[in-house]
Design a protein around this motif. Structure first.
Motif, PDB file in Angstrom:
ATOM      1  N   GLY A 108       0.819  -1.206   0.000  1.00 28.59           N
ATOM      2  CA  GLY A 108       0.000   0.000   0.000  1.00 28.59           C
ATOM      3  C   GLY A 108       0.853   1.257   0.000  1.00 28.59           C
ATOM      4  N   LEU A 109       0.214   2.368  -0.285  1.00 26.22           N
ATOM      5  CA  LEU A 109       0.913   3.651  -0.302  1.00 26.22           C
ATOM      6  C   LEU A 109       1.239   4.089   1.115  1.00 26.22           C
ATOM      7  CD1 LEU A 109      -1.285   5.465  -2.964  1.00 26.22           C
ATOM      8  CD2 LEU A 109       1.016   4.586  -3.278  1.00 26.22           C
ATOM      9  N   THR A 110       2.450   4.588   1.309  1.00 26.91           N
ATOM     10  CA  THR A 110       2.859   5.085   2.617  1.00 26.91           C
ATOM     11  C   THR A 110       2.433   6.550   2.757  1.00 26.91           C
ATOM     12  OG1 THR A 110       5.017   5.857   1.856  1.00 26.91           O
ATOM     13  CG2 THR A 110       4.867   3.561   2.624  1.00 26.91           C
ATOM     14  N   SER A 111       2.483   7.061   3.974  1.00 27.03           N
ATOM     15  CA  SER A 111       2.115   8.461   4.190  1.00 27.03           C
ATOM     16  C   SER A 111       3.059   9.391   3.437  1.00 27.03           C
ATOM     17  CB  SER A 111       2.105   8.786   5.685  1.00 27.03           C
ATOM     18  OG  SER A 111       3.368   8.570   6.259  1.00 27.03           O
ATOM     19  N   GLN A 112       4.328   9.040   3.346  1.00 23.87           N
ATOM     20  CA  GLN A 112       5.277   9.870   2.591  1.00 23.87           C
ATOM     21  C   GLN A 112       4.914   9.915   1.115  1.00 23.87           C
ATOM     22  OE1 GLN A 112       9.003   8.025   3.653  1.00 23.87           O
ATOM     23  NE2 GLN A 112       9.534   9.757   4.965  1.00 23.87           N
ATOM     24  N   GLU A 113       4.526   8.787   0.570  1.00 24.66           N
ATOM     25  CA  GLU A 113       4.139   8.749  -0.850  1.00 24.66           C
ATOM     26  C   GLU A 113       2.877   9.567  -1.092  1.00 24.66           C
ATOM     27  OE1 GLU A 113       5.930   4.384  -2.088  1.00 24.66           O
ATOM     28  OE2 GLU A 113       3.992   4.486  -1.072  1.00 24.66           O
ATOM     29  N   LEU A 114       1.916   9.488  -0.179  1.00 26.29           N
ATOM     30  CA  LEU A 114       0.682  10.252  -0.320  1.00 26.29           C
ATOM     31  C   LEU A 114       0.945  11.751  -0.267  1.00 26.29           C
ATOM     32  CD1 LEU A 114      -1.673   8.075   1.889  1.00 26.29           C
ATOM     33  CD2 LEU A 114      -1.846   8.384  -0.584  1.00 26.29           C
ATOM     34  N   VAL A 115       1.757  12.184   0.695  1.00 19.34           N
ATOM     35  CA  VAL A 115       2.064  13.615   0.838  1.00 19.34           C
ATOM     36  C   VAL A 115       2.865  14.107  -0.358  1.00 19.34           C
ATOM     37  CG1 VAL A 115       3.352  15.293   2.226  1.00 19.34           C
ATOM     38  CG2 VAL A 115       1.857  13.639   3.347  1.00 19.34           C
ATOM     39  N   LYS A 116       3.815  13.301  -0.809  1.00 16.01           N
ATOM     40  CA  LYS A 116       4.624  13.673  -1.974  1.00 16.01           C
ATOM     41  C   LYS A 116       3.756  13.818  -3.228  1.00 16.01           C
ATOM     42  CE  LYS A 116       8.744  12.006  -4.423  1.00 16.01           C
ATOM     43  NZ  LYS A 116       9.722  10.914  -4.496  1.00 16.01           N
ATOM     44  N   ALA A 117       2.827  12.889  -3.424  1.00 12.80           N
ATOM     45  CA  ALA A 117       1.923  12.956  -4.578  1.00 12.80           C
ATOM     46  C   ALA A 117       0.993  14.161  -4.470  1.00 12.80           C
ATOM     47  CB  ALA A 117       1.118  11.668  -4.685  1.00 12.80           C
ATOM     48  N   ALA A 118       0.470  14.420  -3.270  1.00 13.73           N
ATOM     49  CA  ALA A 118      -0.418  15.573  -3.070  1.00 13.73           C
ATOM     50  C   ALA A 118       0.309  16.869  -3.381  1.00 13.73           C
ATOM     51  CB  ALA A 118      -0.948  15.586  -1.634  1.00 13.73           C
ATOM     52  N   ASP A 119       1.541  16.972  -2.919  1.00 16.06           N
ATOM     53  CA  ASP A 119       2.346  18.170  -3.155  1.00 16.06           C
ATOM     54  C   ASP A 119       2.590  18.369  -4.655  1.00 16.06           C
ATOM     55  OD1 ASP A 119       3.876  20.358  -1.956  1.00 16.06           O
ATOM     56  OD2 ASP A 119       5.627  19.315  -2.755  1.00 16.06           O
ATOM     57  N   ASN A 172      -5.725  16.338   3.003  1.00 16.82           N
ATOM     58  CA  ASN A 172      -5.248  17.464   3.818  1.00 16.82           C
ATOM     59  C   ASN A 172      -3.982  18.083   3.239  1.00 16.82           C
ATOM     60  OD1 ASN A 172      -7.380  17.109   5.600  1.00 16.82           O
ATOM     61  ND2 ASN A 172      -6.181  15.848   7.000  1.00 16.82           N
ATOM     62  N   ALA A 173      -3.046  17.254   2.810  1.00 16.88           N
ATOM     63  CA  ALA A 173      -1.804  17.766   2.218  1.00 16.88           C
ATOM     64  C   ALA A 173      -2.097  18.483   0.898  1.00 16.88           C
ATOM     65  CB  ALA A 173      -0.807  16.632   2.000  1.00 16.88           C
ATOM     66  N   PHE A 174      -3.027  17.949   0.127  1.00 17.08           N
ATOM     67  CA  PHE A 174      -3.405  18.533  -1.163  1.00 17.08           C
ATOM     68  C   PHE A 174      -4.014  19.921  -0.968  1.00 17.08           C
ATOM     69  CE2 PHE A 174      -6.470  19.071  -4.634  1.00 17.08           C
ATOM     70  CZ  PHE A 174      -5.629  18.936  -5.732  1.00 17.08           C
ATOM     71  N   VAL A 175      -4.983  20.029  -0.069  1.00 16.78           N
ATOM     72  CA  VAL A 175      -5.648  21.313   0.187  1.00 16.78           C
ATOM     73  C   VAL A 175      -4.654  22.319   0.753  1.00 16.78           C
ATOM     74  CG1 VAL A 175      -7.393  22.445   1.637  1.00 16.78           C
ATOM     75  CG2 VAL A 175      -7.959  20.345   0.401  1.00 16.78           C
ATOM     76  N   SER A 176      -3.779  21.884   1.635  1.00 15.94           N
ATOM     77  CA  SER A 176      -2.769  22.775   2.205  1.00 15.94           C
ATOM     78  C   SER A 176      -1.877  23.375   1.125  1.00 15.94           C
ATOM     79  CB  SER A 176      -1.929  22.008   3.228  1.00 15.94           C
ATOM     80  OG  SER A 176      -0.917  22.814   3.748  1.00 15.94           O
ATOM     81  N   LYS A 177      -1.449  22.553   0.186  1.00 16.10           N
ATOM     82  CA  LYS A 177      -0.605  23.034  -0.912  1.00 16.10           C
ATOM     83  C   LYS A 177      -1.388  23.973  -1.828  1.00 16.10           C
ATOM     84  CE  LYS A 177       2.968  23.031  -3.734  1.00 16.10           C
ATOM     85  NZ  LYS A 177       4.303  23.456  -3.467  1.00 16.10           N
ATOM     86  N   LEU A 178      -2.672  23.687  -2.082  1.00 21.22           N
ATOM     87  CA  LEU A 178      -3.491  24.586  -2.889  1.00 21.22           C
ATOM     88  C   LEU A 178      -3.590  25.965  -2.237  1.00 21.22           C
ATOM     89  CD1 LEU A 178      -6.536  22.411  -4.091  1.00 21.22           C
ATOM     90  CD2 LEU A 178      -4.582  23.191  -5.444  1.00 21.22           C
ATOM     91  N   ILE A 179      -3.806  25.997  -0.944  1.00 16.92           N
ATOM     92  CA  ILE A 179      -3.927  27.266  -0.226  1.00 16.92           C
ATOM     93  C   ILE A 179      -2.641  28.070  -0.333  1.00 16.92           C
ATOM     94  CG2 ILE A 179      -4.189  28.295   2.075  1.00 16.92           C
ATOM     95  CD1 ILE A 179      -6.212  26.018   2.657  1.00 16.92           C
TER      96      ILE A 179
END
Length: 192
Positions: free
Chosen positions: A36-47, A88-95
C-alpha cells in the motif's frame, strides 16, 4: 557475588533497551510490506499534483478568482489507504498557491449560522452575499493494478486526479502519479 548480580542486571537492562521501539527518521522513504501507499508517498503525490494545478492556474488565470471544491479521495484499492492524509496535504498546498477550497458539504451549516446571526440574537450580522461557489471541482481516486513482469508480481497504485470546470463540466486538466512495488509473498499483504 555483588559483581555477578550487577552483571546480570546490566545484561538484562541492555536486552530490555534493545527490544524497545526505535525512533525512525521521517525523511527516510520506506515501502510498506502490504504494498500500500505510505504516508510519505501520499504527501509527496499531493504536493506534486497541487503544485501542477497551481501552475495550470498561473498559465490560465481567472479574474473572479479560483475557488475549488475538492471531493474526498475515493480509495478503489484492496489496501487501507489514509486518503484523508492525501486530501489534507493537497488542500494545504493549494492554499499556499492562493487556490481556495469551497466546502460544499458545510454550506447548509453556514446558511443556518447566517440565518441565526440575522435573527438579531447575536452582536454580529453575517452577510449571505459573501458565500462562494466553486468554479472548479477536483475529483481524485486511487486505484491499483497487479501484473507479472519477468516472473515477479508487481502492484501498481495510481493516484488519478482531474480538474473539472463547473459551468461547462469539461475536464480541463488531468494527471496521475503511480507507484510500483513488488508484491509481498506470503500472508503479510497483497498476493494472488
Amino acid at each position: 557475588m555483588k559483581q555477578i548480580l550487577f552483571s546480570f542486571l546490566l545484561v538484562g537492562f541492555l536486552f530490555q533497551c534493545s527490544s524497545s521501539p526505535k525512533r525512525l527518521d521521517n525523511a527516510d522513504d520506506y515501502i510498506s510490506d502490504s504494498g500500500g501507499l505510505t504516508s510519505q508517498e501520499l504527501v509527496k503525490a499531493a504536493d506534486k499534483l497541487a503544485g501542477q494545478i497551481g501552475e495550470y492556474f498561473k498559465e490560465n488565470p481567472h479574474e473572479e478568482g479560483v475557488f475549488v471544491a475538492h471531493f474526498p479521495t475515493r480509495n478503489d484499492t484492496s489496501e487501507q489507504i489514509q486518503t484523508e492524509l492525501f486530501d489534507n496535504a493537497f488542500v494545504s498546498k493549494l492554499i499556499k498557491s492562493k487556490i481556495y477550497t469551497v466546502r460544499t458539504k458545510t454550506r447548509e451549516q453556514s446558511l443556518n449560522e447566517i440565518q441565526f446571526s440575522l435573527s438579531g440574537l447575536t452582536s454580529n450580522r453575517l452577510s449571505i452575499g459573501k458565500l462562494k461557489s466553486p468554479n472548479f471541482f477536483v475529483r481524485c481516486d486511487i486505484n491499483e493494478n497487479m501484473f507479472t513482469s519477468d516472473g515477479e508480481k508487481i502492484v501498481e497504485q495510481s493516484i488519478n486526479i482531474e480538474l473539472v470546470e463547473v459551468e461547462t463540466t469539461i475536464a480541463v486538466w488531468s494527471e496521475k502519479v503511480s507507484y510500483r512495488k513488488l508484491a509481498v509473498r506470503g500472508n503479510k499483504g497483497v498476493s494472488w
